[in-house]
Design a protein around this motif. Sequence first.
Motif, PDB file in Angstrom:
ATOM      1  N   GLN A 248      38.838  45.188  39.322  1.00  0.00           N
ATOM      2  CA  GLN A 248      39.822  44.715  40.313  1.00  0.00           C
ATOM      3  C   GLN A 248      39.439  45.233  41.704  1.00  0.00           C
ATOM      4  O   GLN A 248      39.522  44.517  42.693  1.00  0.00           O
ATOM      5  N   HIS A 454      51.950  35.354  36.988  1.00  0.00           N
ATOM      6  CA  HIS A 454      50.868  34.754  37.776  1.00  0.00           C
ATOM      7  C   HIS A 454      50.429  33.475  37.052  1.00  0.00           C
ATOM      8  O   HIS A 454      50.855  32.399  37.409  1.00  0.00           O
ATOM      9  N   THR A 458      45.938  35.793  32.972  1.00  0.00           N
ATOM     10  CA  THR A 458      45.901  37.088  33.651  1.00  0.00           C
ATOM     11  C   THR A 458      45.827  38.244  32.647  1.00  0.00           C
ATOM     12  O   THR A 458      46.542  38.240  31.637  1.00  0.00           O
ATOM     13  N   SER A 480      46.839  42.161  38.543  1.00  0.00           N
ATOM     14  CA  SER A 480      46.922  41.026  39.469  1.00  0.00           C
ATOM     15  C   SER A 480      47.286  41.543  40.855  1.00  0.00           C
ATOM     16  O   SER A 480      47.741  42.674  40.998  1.00  0.00           O
ATOM     17  N   SER A 492      46.833  34.744  45.624  1.00  0.00           N
ATOM     18  CA  SER A 492      46.979  35.624  44.470  1.00  0.00           C
ATOM     19  C   SER A 492      45.716  35.571  43.639  1.00  0.00           C
ATOM     20  O   SER A 492      44.976  34.594  43.697  1.00  0.00           O
ATOM     21  N   SER A 494      43.708  37.682  39.920  1.00  0.00           N
ATOM     22  CA  SER A 494      43.848  38.633  38.817  1.00  0.00           C
ATOM     23  C   SER A 494      42.514  38.803  38.103  1.00  0.00           C
ATOM     24  O   SER A 494      41.611  37.992  38.269  1.00  0.00           O
ATOM     25  N   ARG A 496      40.923  38.454  34.448  1.00  0.00           N
ATOM     26  CA  ARG A 496      41.314  37.488  33.414  1.00  0.00           C
ATOM     27  C   ARG A 496      41.126  38.077  32.025  1.00  0.00           C
ATOM     28  O   ARG A 496      40.249  38.935  31.810  1.00  0.00           O
ATOM     29  N   GLY A 536      37.115  37.912  37.007  1.00  0.00           N
ATOM     30  CA  GLY A 536      38.378  37.856  37.733  1.00  0.00           C
ATOM     31  C   GLY A 536      38.150  37.174  39.068  1.00  0.00           C
ATOM     32  O   GLY A 536      37.003  36.916  39.460  1.00  0.00           O
TER      33      GLY A 536
END
Length: 600
Positions: A248, A454, A458, A480, A492, A494, A496, A536
């Motif tokens: 992330q 989301h 996600t 996310s 937005s 995230s 996955r 992601g």
Amino acid sequence: MKAWQRTLWCGEASLEHVGEEVVVNGWVHRIRDHGQLIFVEVRDRTGRVQVVFDQGEVPELHREVREWRSEYVVAIRGEVVRRLPGTENPQLPTGEVEIRPRGVKVFSAAKPLPFELDHADKVDEILRLRYRYLDLRRPELQENLRLRHEFTLRAREWFARHGFYEITTPLLTRSTPEGARDFLVPSRLEPGSFYALPQSPQLFKQLLMVAGIERYVQFAHCFRDEDLRADRQPDFVQIDLEMSFVTQEDILQTVEAMMVETLAAVGREVPHPFPRLTYREAMERFGSDKPDLRIPYEIRDVSELMGESDIGVFRKALEGGGRVKALAVPGGASFSRKEMDQMEDEARSLGAPGLAWLAWQGESLRGPLARFFFQEGRWTSLGERLRDILQLQEGSLVLFAAGPWQKAAEILGHFRQQLGQRLGLAERGDRLLWVLEFPLFAWDEELGRWDAQHHPFTLFHPEDEALFAEGRLGEIRAQSYDLVWNGYELGSGSLRIHQREWQEKVLEILGFSPEEAQKRFGFLLDAFQYGVPPHGGMALGLERILMLLVGAKSIREVIAFPKSASGTDPLTGAPAPVDPHQLRELGLQTVLSPQARGIQ
Ligand code: ASP
């Protein structure tokens, strides 16, 4: 034509061209007829330049130009000269020079326009959209389109430099669950079957990761059939990206660098690093998952203090497991009783039982609960403690909300935003931030089932995996994130799920039977059997970014041909009924009467 082809852009005429013979092409912006002298301003997309027709010098041209009207499309040949001292126009970038004409040509005449370009901001927007090609002649809109071009170009360059491939995904496809209704396209070859226009390229970009593309970006057209707002259109463009083998943190840093550097490349320096808040913090402190950090005050939790008070409504809320929250609005004490009643109605419409408030003005405290905090001209000890917690100042308005923490925060968040704007308290400048760790699931009261906060692909927070087994689904955090700019959600994203079993499990929680899951997302689930990298991504609303960049009130101002606020296109008349034979070919019949469809 050649002889009349532009040799100089209107907006570029300057002292360095003095003495040159030039040809300008463009539209007649304005004509001022002073008898002996006629002043014509010619406009092209770069700006305007003045041409002076002197009856004594060029009597024939003078006669011809007398017939011209605004918005004629013309060519003018002439010499660039320095304006006489005292006649320069500092308002006009080309105001130090003008053109002395030697020849003119009219390419086309123009009827009077349905509205004046200089006063278009006072014209009904539907009229402007009906004649959008005229509206777009206005320098403000031309600048918006130029900036849109520039921003997308710089962003594309950025992505290319960082190893992203731009890949186009199909527009005729299957439904993608982003929470809106689909626009459907009937199939002629398979009557009774429909394509859906993509709400986003979500599943395709995930398949591109399965395919080994590693880094994908697309300036993707997306379609969502939902109620429109100033920052929403039924079709819009997202900067859509996806990356493999990343955390992330990698994605946040990538998107942040892209935004900061691309904005800087078009002349906007924004403060960074962007602060980060968890969803919980954002809600607790600002009552919103897209807080406007320019508004300089926050919501406070006063549950503990109110638990010790004799205020029945607060104690009741606390006993029921709720919280009491308070918001101090500097300068808000001057609202009238009537305005407070209106706010109370508004709070009710947001689901609050009422709105308790205190207004501190001079030596008095007004409001339905004032006696608990102020008596006989003095603060009570409860009042003093509240004053300290909220760091109250004379002139402040305090609003309270009690109940489930999220609801109470949302109600105060609404007023924080609204009153901040109304009282002009928002600071100037740009405040971008990340909001992280949204809940994975949201309970849908109406349908009585879990929904994806989301979208269903996600990934959950690794620390929260055990909560699945414990059935504490509402507490599971997602990996996310949203990017927010001055109170607007830009986009937005995230990490996955990349394991088939987990994807199936989440789809099941969301109410998809295995058959339904296979029917709708089978192609993704199948792909998940053949080696999937962890991946992601994110999508950013291009038009929202541009709206904020140019300071427009609506995204329509940064789209060449937008739909009206009611989703129609006044220029082409879309949406429109189609010929019966087209329907027949598609195997379709409309069941609404022509009247109900608005056809007389
Ligand atoms: N497809 C998502 C959306 O349109 C964005 C993402 O998760 O990348 O909001």
